[in-house]
Design an enzyme around this catalytic site. Sequence first.
Site, PDB file in Angstrom:
ATOM      1  N   PRO A 154       0.875  -0.962   0.399  1.00 60.95           N
ATOM      2  CA  PRO A 154      -0.048   0.457   0.590  1.00 60.95           C
ATOM      3  C   PRO A 154       1.077   1.462   0.404  1.00 60.95           C
ATOM      4  O   PRO A 154       1.564   1.332   1.277  1.00 60.95           O
ATOM      5  CB  PRO A 154      -0.997  -0.128   1.402  1.00 60.95           C
ATOM      6  CG  PRO A 154      -1.234  -1.323   1.581  1.00 60.95           C
ATOM      7  CD  PRO A 154       0.255  -2.224   1.287  1.00 60.95           C
ATOM      8  N   HIS A 349      -6.425 -11.992  -1.306  1.00 58.31           N
ATOM      9  CA  HIS A 349      -6.458 -11.279   0.059  1.00 58.31           C
ATOM     10  C   HIS A 349      -7.533 -11.159   1.354  1.00 58.31           C
ATOM     11  O   HIS A 349      -7.310 -11.064   2.284  1.00 58.31           O
ATOM     12  CB  HIS A 349      -6.028  -9.881   0.341  1.00 58.31           C
ATOM     13  CG  HIS A 349      -4.549  -9.531  -0.296  1.00 58.31           C
ATOM     14  ND1 HIS A 349      -3.729  -8.628  -0.653  1.00 58.31           N
ATOM     15  CD2 HIS A 349      -3.480 -11.127   1.049  1.00 58.31           C
ATOM     16  CE1 HIS A 349      -2.240  -8.985  -0.443  1.00 58.31           C
ATOM     17  NE2 HIS A 349      -2.293 -10.146   0.133  1.00 58.31           N
TER      18      HIS A 349
END
Length: 444
Positions: A154, A349
């Site tokens: 991220p 995920h």
Amino acid sequence: FFFAFLFVFPADVKRAHLLGCLLHRAMEKPVITVDGDAGGGQILRNGFSLAALAQQPIKVVNIRGARTPPGLRPQHLEGITMVNRLCGGRLVGAEQGSCEVAMWPQGFTSGDFKVDTGTAGSCTLLAQIALPCLLFTSGSTFSGRGGTDVNWSPPIDEMRLCLMPLLQRFGVQAELTCVKRGFFPRGGGEIKLTVAEGHCGRPLRPISMTDPGTLSRVYGQAFAAGANEAQQLDHMIEEARRVLRGRLAPEIPIDIEKVLETPDTASGTGTAITLVAATDTGCLFGATQFKDPKQRLSSADCGAKAAETLLKEVGGGACVDQFVQDQLLIFMALADGTSEVRVGDLTDHTKLAIQTAESLLPCKFTLKPEGATTVISCEGVGLTAPGCFSEEAKTRTLAPPPAVATTSQDDSHLDNGGAPHDPPNAGGKGKGRGKGGGKGKGKG
């Protein structure tokens, strides 16, 4: 001190709840064993964070068993060691290369927790493991050093501009700042996460995000670090604006900030653009594109690619983008009551995060397909302190731990410092962060 605190506690119900929590935490719990090859770094991050919050002993075996070399890498080791310090636990097998590690969590402690990957390994992933635990202290900070804007993880701007505002819906009061940017291969970046007020005694609020609403605003930030990068920013921003303006209604504002980093605010050279779309119902979607020399994308191409990715996310009928969906699940599991969020395609995920949460917390997830989207519902545990669940949650049983998947998204390749290449022993094709750190099709 304990008895004095107990008798001055204002309400009988709260006093009984506190005593019950203390007795519950004191009880010996069996160790839950999880196969670490089912999800690599994600299993370690989610598993140890949730185990600490549940006061549940955990053992992870076969860590990265199918990879060469197998076992814990430096970034994984730093993350689980930090959680163990935070929960005052006992950690066994925590050394680089270990294929088995176990933790027995105990009482939480507040403080300033610092982690240095020593490489360009992602410090934003370390923030992911820290935040849920920090919320249940009396106010703590986390400082992470490493890569802030690296492939397969991220980006710091997307966490600041998209994830953190979404977490405010749960009642999360935390601030994430970028002290200094760090890139591959040098690293040297730093982020700081501050939780001003903990949630002990008051659980997180459930959220409801099922109406995508109408797009109301697009904003973001493009940055450049390094002498030869600054001149490229204008082309990146202009092309992103052109693509967006060609597809959006003229009244929708587009505000993209231009940031020129200095040696004091960035270590090394890097350029990226992050875009966020907001709707009138509070939904947020993010898209980031790094300028990777190996891809030979021009700055204009990077701006266009970020804009196209954002438009695709907004047009899919979901309420969050595919890379945020799994990051919300831990907070849904901890909240008091039923949370709902509409997502697009379920990522690997997300599936793994649900399995991990249900195996360590007495929460219950439900998936309801609706056309091209799925509504994820979760009956949370109403956590008020580590190991203290709502009365309803105590009646639920834990699900089996995740099994090894044939294909899964994994970030084990980040252990080399976030090098821009495909992960070793990559599985089948899936949705992941594409090369260059941009969001798109990548190897799962």
